[in-house]
Design an enzyme around this catalytic site. Structure first.
Site, PDB file in Angstrom:
ATOM      1  N   ASP A   1       0.864  -1.172   0.000  1.00 53.91           N
ATOM      2  CA  ASP A   1       0.000   0.000   0.000  1.00 53.91           C
ATOM      3  C   ASP A   1       0.910   1.234   0.000  1.00 53.91           C
ATOM      4  OD1 ASP A   1      -2.151   1.687  -0.042  1.00 53.91           O
ATOM      5  OD2 ASP A   1      -3.234   0.709   1.581  1.00 53.91           O
TER       6      ASP A   1
HETATM    7  C1  NOJ Z   1      -4.034   3.958  -0.063  1.00 59.04           C
HETATM    8  C2  NOJ Z   1      -5.218   3.051   0.105  1.00 59.04           C
HETATM    9  O1  NOJ Z   1      -5.155   2.388   1.349  1.00 59.04           O
HETATM   10  C3  NOJ Z   1      -5.340   2.010  -0.998  1.00 59.04           C
HETATM   11  O2  NOJ Z   1      -6.553   1.332  -0.830  1.00 59.04           O
HETATM   12  C4  NOJ Z   1      -5.269   2.657  -2.336  1.00 59.04           C
HETATM   13  O3  NOJ Z   1      -5.411   1.692  -3.345  1.00 59.04           O
HETATM   14  C5  NOJ Z   1      -3.956   3.406  -2.468  1.00 59.04           C
HETATM   15  N1  NOJ Z   1      -3.872   4.416  -1.432  1.00 59.04           N
HETATM   16  C6  NOJ Z   1      -3.799   4.050  -3.831  1.00 59.04           C
HETATM   17  O4  NOJ Z   1      -4.676   5.078  -4.007  1.00 59.04           O
END
Ligand code: NOJ
Length: 734
Positions: A280
């Site tokens: 993430d």
């Molecule tokens: C953080 C989020 O937790 C995740 O779900 C997301 O896909 C990414 N950012 C990218 O935007």
């Protein structure tokens, strides 16, 4: 040379596909050869580059792309934009490896559908698959190859804003929805020009943060992990999900982005997942903040060893991996494995043959008429009729006057909910617009917002009360903003924000019957509404066609069929509250103080999991079990009939629950093990049938082995998690 080689390889693939049986495996081995060939020509820096993902596009990114130091970008969208950037990779980098463009396509790309928690309320996996297929078609046409979806984290705490993105509290429903979404995005062949890679996220247990506070740590037993939080992931992996995202949270003290037990052990080892894993956003860097990695080098090593293949926005792989490989701290073979997984995904998408998107296709598919129609149907099937006293709904066709009240009644942007990709407020049909268009000239429609969504001002109350007084019915649209849900939107209070509660109470004082339409991304605590308002429609954040769908349901042009995928608490103090709880040694007894209860609230929820009303009535009967004693590895059939005893056609979601009342590890009071949608005309009856075998009847014993234990079982076929026909059978000993 490069173009010639890839073109020749393509030709070989095509010839093989046409001439040989087992074309799929031939294609797979061709991909392996192409991956090997490419890998053999890559420098360490170019290999690391494939594992690096940045957001957006800038001049410094352009340079990095030309130098082969970037494998993927997120948040670059549109055929023209992505093509412009892709050209740098394909035409100006040494090896011409195309970029993978990723985006959070969570509930539609431009055609925004109801939020995932809402579409889970449809209990309709085919519908969900078809919506994701539309999302994939639009996204791919706009140059996006990869969605960071589905989010399949079980969530039993509505304080956590990201409950909006999942399928609610139940592992069975969650698993069905996870597989349905993967199928929708990827189809049978992701190389097709209308498909994208799915990404199961956030592995794992991200939905259970302490206190419901986003990004907070998670502490849970292996049993809960395996029985509740992992099943949607297993289902997603089995459905062929190409990628997976690790999470931000600690799990039992170890970050999920470097967790050998869940990543190397369960995911790669037990399940054999061979797709690629993306971290993430900076979750590799956050290994340091967690106090797990000493520095960036340590973080890079730990994450790569845990088979995290791509570093989203951390800059850790970009800064550290090449040095670590050169210093023999990280074997090059380990780096190669990760690069292979990323390259395989690119080949499987057909990116080397078709790196560019087509603007004409993009223009033709975004908001296509059938996509918009699907958004309306999805919203109709996703809304849940929580209450309908005295048959207030559906509205009579000759109703004279309608007062539409509430700050969310004419707020198209809030229809979109959290994560709306390329959705635009101007595409949305608000509830007011939907009601006006349905009422036409037959009914007078007046409108007053009454208040803002979150502000303290009450200046608008007087007008709202005045129009309610003059109307036959008041449709009061209340709830939370789209952006008050989702990531980093945890709440400690779940009442209607601002002064909306006071507004609805003021309208109630007029004596005009109220229909409350609740727009939210999570269960709100609405006990006053449940007691005093005769009709409540839980509309969630319903997407661009939300207003039309609300009108369809208010007038009965469509019959509500949604059922709650999550328990509605009476108060925040009850959280976490879920139907599938264990029983205590001291179950609540009214007369005995020393039993498990609150002294200021019932234990029961406001609305149970699986609840949802219809404009017709269904009668359940004839519960039949194929046997009263089943062998431990045998199966038993459980059937019942459902009859539409009301006056209109309707869809009923029939649910199957079980309980193993005495076991070596105490089992929950009920567990969902099946459901089916039954569509019935008035007077029509249908038999529903479920099979229960070791998968449904078993559980993890104290040694974490899946066992079916002998003894009595209870089974219910019912209309929610609280009510249904009950049967009993026995599992015989070996
Ligand atoms: C953080 C989020 O937790 C995740 O779900 C997301 O896909 C990414 N950012 C990218 O935007």
């Amino acid at each position: 040379m490069r173009l010639c080689r890839d073109a020749c390889a393509l030709l070989i693939v095509l010839v093989w596909s046409w001439t040989l049986p087992g074309a799929a495996s031939a294609q797979a081995s061709t991909i392996e050869q192409r991956v090997d060939d490419l890998l053999s020509r890559m420098t360490i820096e170019e290999k690391v580059g494939q594992l690096v993902q940045y957001t957006g596009f800038s001049e410094s990114t352009a340079e990095a792309i030309r130098e082969g130091r970037v494998g993927s970008l997120l948040n670059v969208v549109g055929a023209e934009n992505t093509n412009r950037v892709q050209r740098l990779a394909v035409e100006e980098s040494r090896l011409g490896i195309p970029l993978l463009f990723g985006l959070d396509v969570i509930h539609g790309y431009r055609t925004v559908f109801p939020i995932p928690l809402a579409t889970a309320s449809s209990w309709d996996p085919e519908l969900v698959t078809s919506l994701e297929a539309i999302a994939a078609r639009e996204a791919r046409a706009a140059g996006v190859h990869w969605t960071f979806a589905p989010m399949i984290d079980i969530a039993r705490d509505p304080r956590w804003g990201r409950i909006v993105e999942g399928a609610g509290e139940d592992p069975y429903l969650g698993a069905v929805m996870a597989a349905a979404r993967v199928r929708g995005f990827q189809g049978d062949d992701v190389a097709a020009p209308n498909r994208i890679l799915a990404c199961l996220k956030h592995y794992v247990a991200y939905g259970a943060p302490v206190g419901g506070r986003d990004y907070n740590s998670v502490d849970m037993s292996e049993r809960s992990l395996r029985e509740i939080y992992l099943p949607p992931y297993k289902a997603g992996v089995d459905a062929g999900a190409a990628t997976l995202m690790s999470a931000f949270n600690l799990l039992n003290g170890v970050p999920t982005t470097a967790n050998a037990f869940t990543l190397n052990g369960i995911l790669r080892g037990e399940w054999g997942f061979d797709g690629f894993i993306v971290s993430d956003w900076n979750s590799i860097g956050e290994l340091i903040a967690h106090g797990y990695a000493a520095d960036a080098k340590d973080a890079a090593r730990l994450a790569l060893e845990a088979t995290i293949d791509m570093d989203m926005m951390g800059g850790i792989y970009a800064g550290q991996l090449a040095d670590l490989v050169r210093a023999n701290v990280v074997p090059e073979a380990l780096l190669d494995e990760s690069v292979r997984r990323v390259l395989r995904a690119k080949f499987s998408l057909g990116l080397f043959e078709h790196p560019y998107a087509d603007s004409a296709t993009e223009a033709a598919v975004l908001l296509r008429e059938d996509h918009v129609a699907a958004a309306r149907e999805a919203a109709r099937r996703s809304m849940v009729l929580l209450k309908n006293d005295g048959g207030l709904l559906p509205l009579a066709d000759d109703i004279g006057s309608i007062a539409v009240i509430g700050p969310l009644a004419d707020s198209p942007v809030d229809l979109l909910g959290s994560w709306f990709a390329q959705g635009r407020a101007e595409d949305g049909v608000s509830v007011l617009a939907g009601i006006r268009s349905r009422a036409g000239s037959r009914a007078a429609v007046t409108y007053a917002p009454g208040s803002t969504i979150t502000g303290p001002e009450r200046d608008g109350f007087a007008e709202a009360v005045a129009i309610a007084r003059r109307a036959d019915v008041a449709i009061v649209v209340v709830g939370e903003r789209g952006m008050e849900t989702g990531e980093a939107a945890s709440r400690t209070e779940l009442e209607l924000p601002g002064v909306q509660q006071d507004l609805i109470e003021a309208v109630y004082e007029t004596g005009t019957p109220i229909v409350a339409v609740v727009m939210s991304g999570r269960p709100l605590t609405i006990p006053w509404l449940a007691e005093y308002v005769p009709a409540i429609l839980q509309a969630w954040h319903p997407g661009i066609q939300g207003g039309n769908a609300v009108a369809d349901l208010l007038w009965g042009d469509a019959n509500p069929s949604g059922k709650l995928p999550v328990t509605f608490p009476r108060s925040v103090g009850q959280i976490p509250i879920y139907y599938s709880h264990d029983i205590t040694g001291r179950p609540r007894a009214e007369e005995n103080r020393f039993t498990s209860k609150y002294i200021d609230s019932p234990n029961t929820p406001l609305y149970p999991f699986g609840h949802g009303l219809s404009y017709t009535t269904f009668e359940y009967g004839d519960l039949v079990l194929s046997t009263d004693t089943v062998a431990p590895h045998g199966t038993i059939e459980v059937s019942a009939t459902v009859t539409n005893t009301g006056g209109v056609a309707g869809v009923e979601i029939v649910q199957l629950y079980i309980r193993d009342p005495v076991a070596s590890v105490v089992r929950p009071v009920k567990e969902l093990e099946g459901f089916t949608r039954v569509s019935l005309d008035p007077g029509e009856r249908q038999a529903v049938r479920f099979s229960l075998g070791p998968r449904e009847l078993g559980f993890y014993n104290q040694d974490m082995q899946w066992v079916v234990e002998p003894g009595e079982f209870l089974v219910w076929i019912g209309w929610n998690s609280d009510e249904g026909l009950e049967g009993r059978f026995v599992v015989a000993g070996d």
